[in-house]
Design a protein around this motif. Structure first.
Motif, mmCIF file in Angstrom:
data_model
loop_
_atom_site.group_PDB
_atom_site.id
_atom_site.type_symbol
_atom_site.label_atom_id
_atom_site.label_comp_id
_atom_site.label_asym_id
_atom_site.label_seq_id
_atom_site.Cartn_x
_atom_site.Cartn_y
_atom_site.Cartn_z
ATOM 1 N N TRP A 253 0.866 -1.177 0.000
ATOM 2 C CA TRP A 253 0.000 0.000 0.000
ATOM 3 C C TRP A 253 0.905 1.230 0.000
ATOM 4 N N PHE A 254 0.420 2.340 -0.535
ATOM 5 C CA PHE A 254 1.217 3.557 -0.376
ATOM 6 C C PHE A 254 0.371 4.805 -0.556
ATOM 7 N N TRP A 255 0.829 5.849 0.135
ATOM 8 C CA TRP A 255 0.324 7.207 -0.062
ATOM 9 C C TRP A 255 1.301 7.923 -0.983
ATOM 10 N N LEU A 256 0.780 8.643 -1.948
ATOM 11 C CA LEU A 256 1.607 9.430 -2.850
ATOM 12 C C LEU A 256 1.162 10.885 -2.743
ATOM 13 N N LEU A 257 2.115 11.774 -2.500
ATOM 14 C CA LEU A 257 1.838 13.206 -2.390
ATOM 15 C C LEU A 257 2.576 13.939 -3.506
ATOM 16 N N GLU A 258 1.891 14.885 -4.133
ATOM 17 C CA GLU A 258 2.539 15.674 -5.185
ATOM 18 C C GLU A 258 1.881 17.042 -5.276
ATOM 19 N N ASN A 259 2.650 18.016 -5.790
ATOM 20 C CA ASN A 259 2.119 19.385 -5.871
ATOM 21 C C ASN A 259 2.267 20.021 -7.249
ATOM 22 N N TYR A 260 2.491 19.202 -8.307
ATOM 23 C CA TYR A 260 2.693 19.806 -9.625
ATOM 24 C C TYR A 260 2.004 19.058 -10.763
ATOM 25 N N LEU A 261 1.240 18.021 -10.463
ATOM 26 C CA LEU A 261 0.590 17.231 -11.513
ATOM 27 C C LEU A 261 -0.931 17.264 -11.379
ATOM 28 N N HIS A 262 -1.433 18.393 -10.923
ATOM 29 C CA HIS A 262 -2.873 18.491 -10.672
ATOM 30 C C HIS A 262 -3.695 18.431 -11.962
ATOM 31 N N HIS A 263 -3.040 18.606 -13.120
ATOM 32 C CA HIS A 263 -3.767 18.499 -14.381
ATOM 33 C C HIS A 263 -4.166 17.057 -14.683
ATOM 34 N N ILE A 264 -3.558 16.101 -13.964
ATOM 35 C CA ILE A 264 -3.901 14.686 -14.148
ATOM 36 C C ILE A 264 -4.976 14.319 -13.129
ATOM 37 N N PRO A 265 -6.161 13.925 -13.561
ATOM 38 C CA PRO A 265 -7.218 13.550 -12.613
ATOM 39 C C PRO A 265 -6.765 12.376 -11.738
ATOM 40 N N GLU A 266 -7.273 12.351 -10.523
ATOM 41 C CA GLU A 266 -6.845 11.307 -9.587
ATOM 42 C C GLU A 266 -7.078 9.894 -10.122
ATOM 43 N N PRO A 267 -8.220 9.572 -10.738
ATOM 44 C CA PRO A 267 -8.389 8.211 -11.276
ATOM 45 C C PRO A 267 -7.305 7.835 -12.281
ATOM 46 N N ALA A 268 -6.914 8.786 -13.138
ATOM 47 C CA ALA A 268 -5.857 8.513 -14.108
ATOM 48 C C ALA A 268 -4.516 8.325 -13.416
ATOM 49 N N PHE A 269 -4.296 9.099 -12.358
ATOM 50 C CA PHE A 269 -3.058 8.994 -11.596
ATOM 51 C C PHE A 269 -2.959 7.615 -10.947
ATOM 52 N N VAL A 270 -4.052 7.168 -10.338
ATOM 53 C CA VAL A 270 -4.072 5.853 -9.693
ATOM 54 C C VAL A 270 -3.913 4.745 -10.729
ATOM 55 N N ALA A 271 -4.557 4.905 -11.876
ATOM 56 C CA ALA A 271 -4.440 3.904 -12.934
ATOM 57 C C ALA A 271 -2.991 3.755 -13.394
ATOM 58 N N ARG A 272 -2.275 4.861 -13.434
ATOM 59 C CA ARG A 272 -0.855 4.811 -13.805
ATOM 60 C C ARG A 272 -0.060 4.036 -12.767
ATOM 61 N N GLN A 273 -0.336 4.265 -11.487
ATOM 62 C CA GLN A 273 0.355 3.522 -10.437
ATOM 63 C C GLN A 273 -0.003 2.041 -10.496
ATOM 64 N N ASP A 274 -1.266 1.758 -10.794
ATOM 65 C CA ASP A 274 -1.685 0.359 -10.931
ATOM 66 C C ASP A 274 -0.892 -0.335 -12.033
ATOM 67 N N GLN A 275 -0.685 0.375 -13.135
ATOM 68 C CA GLN A 275 0.081 -0.189 -14.248
ATOM 69 C C GLN A 275 1.524 -0.468 -13.835
ATOM 70 N N ILE A 276 2.126 0.497 -13.157
ATOM 71 C CA ILE A 276 3.520 0.337 -12.716
ATOM 72 C C ILE A 276 3.658 -0.849 -11.766
ATOM 73 N N ILE A 277 2.768 -0.937 -10.787
ATOM 74 C CA ILE A 277 2.872 -2.016 -9.808
ATOM 75 C C ILE A 277 2.562 -3.365 -10.446
ATOM 76 N N SER A 278 1.656 -3.407 -11.423
ATOM 77 C CA SER A 278 1.375 -4.680 -12.091
ATOM 78 C C SER A 278 2.624 -5.201 -12.804
ATOM 79 N N GLN A 279 3.429 -4.288 -13.340
ATOM 80 C CA GLN A 279 4.692 -4.689 -13.958
ATOM 81 C C GLN A 279 5.650 -5.246 -12.912
ATOM 82 N N ASP A 280 5.683 -4.604 -11.745
ATOM 83 C CA ASP A 280 6.522 -5.103 -10.656
ATOM 84 C C ASP A 280 6.067 -6.485 -10.185
ATOM 85 N N ILE A 281 4.746 -6.661 -10.071
ATOM 86 C CA ILE A 281 4.208 -7.943 -9.602
ATOM 87 C C ILE A 281 4.655 -9.077 -10.511
#
Length: 325
Positions: A253-281
């Motif tokens: 699990w993780f919390w991600l904090l950022e202050n410069y990518l607000h143009h990316i909607p949160e669902p899209a941001f999470v989907a990107r992390q899901d993709q990255i972690i699926s590659q790790d898995i």
């Protein structure tokens, strides 16, 4: 009960706070132990998922009148884990031995943390949590069928980015890793490295690659933090927790904090992390042995492995054995 005292006496995330509403019950597993989490309406509790009468799982039961009721014979246990009602014999006092093993539990960062032993440390601090300029994004849980130690070692390994995550935020044509500080202390491990990454700031589909430096800090073997702050004060940090379910199964699990990518909607941001972690898995679950070898002679090590080598040495110093060979 697992004999790994270091992990047993530390805090581990078992659920998001919103997963345990008043009057509800959750079935969980930690360090090979089945647990039941329940909410009596005022506080949260963590117990061994085992009724002392006939061994049924209490997580199949329900909350009633400030008690947790066993689904098999209806025995009711109060918040101290003591049996206070036996429906089949209502006029007889419950046996004194009819008690449940209770565990420490607390809420922090909107997560539920459990310690199976005697807590030796506080829950680690997430340094950027109170930064009002940052957006807070929660990701996970991500299930791995591998050692929790293997998962953490993957998270702190910068050399895999250019290959496992090629086309997402890295590229094999820029696989170089620049090593900076590495500090190994009895109770923490910290280091810094530089790599080439695609830094998306304006939302273009093909952003140029930039050389970025990231600071990592491991608070204990399964909890860590990294921060990337640029000269323009743009910030991204990630606070990750790996829950040791069994020696070859865990949850990230993780919390991600950022202050410069607000143009990316949160669902899209999470989907990107899901993709990255699926590659790790995919990669981590392919590793053999599944458990992490602490004998440095068991695998080949390259110069880019300096952080994982330090991690393995640190684990050995701490006496961590769960998930290792």
């Amino acid at each position: 009960m697992v004999q790994d005292q270091f992990l047993q006496n530390n805090w581990h995330v078992l659920a998001h706070s919103q997963d345990l509403q008043p009057g509800t019950v959750l079935q969980k597993r930690l360090l090979g132990e089945d647990l039941v989490l329940w909410h009596n309406g005022e506080k949260i509790l963590a117990w061994r998922d085992f009724c002392p009468h006939r061994g049924a799982q209490l997580s199949l039961g329900w909350v009633e009148n400030d008690t947790l009721v066993c689904p098999y014979h209806g025995l009711a246990f109060n918040t101290e884990g003591k049996c206070v009602r036996v429906p089949a014999s209502p006029d007889q006092p419950p046996p004194a031995k009819a008690c449940i093993q209770t565990y420490h539990i607390q809420e922090c960062y909107n997560l539920l943390w459990v310690c199976l032993g005697t807590p030796q440390y506080n829950i680690p601090t997430y340094p950027d949590w109170e930064d009002s300029s940052c957006r807070q994004i929660f990701c996970g849980p991500y299930q791995f069928k591998s050692s929790p130690l293997r998962v953490v070692e993957n998270l702190i390994d910068p050399a895999h980015f250019a290959f496992v995550h090629k086309g997402v935020f890295a590229d094999s044509s820029h696989a170089e890793v620049t090593h900076c500080d590495l500090e190994l202390h009895p109770d923490n491990l910290s280091f810094k490295f530089g790599v080439w990454e695609v830094i998306t700031r304006s939302g273009q589909p093909s952003a140029p690659m930039s050389f970025v430096t990231t600071q990592y800090h491991l608070y204990h073997p399964l909890i860590g933090y990294f921060q990337r702050r640029a000269q323009d004060d743009s910030l991204m940090s990630l606070f990750f927790m790996v829950t040791p379910i069994d020696e070859e199964e865990c949850v990230l699990w993780f919390w991600l904090l950022e202050n410069y990518l607000h143009h990316i909607p949160e669902p899209a941001f999470v989907a990107r992390q899901d993709q990255i972690i699926s590659q790790d898995i995919t990669i981590v679950e392919s590793q053999r042995p599944r458990r992490l070898p602490l004998d440095l002679q068991a695998e080949i090590h390259l110069p880019s492995d300096r952080y994982s080598v330090a991690y393995r040495k640190w684990l050995k110093q701490q006496g961590v054995t769960f998930g290792s060979i």
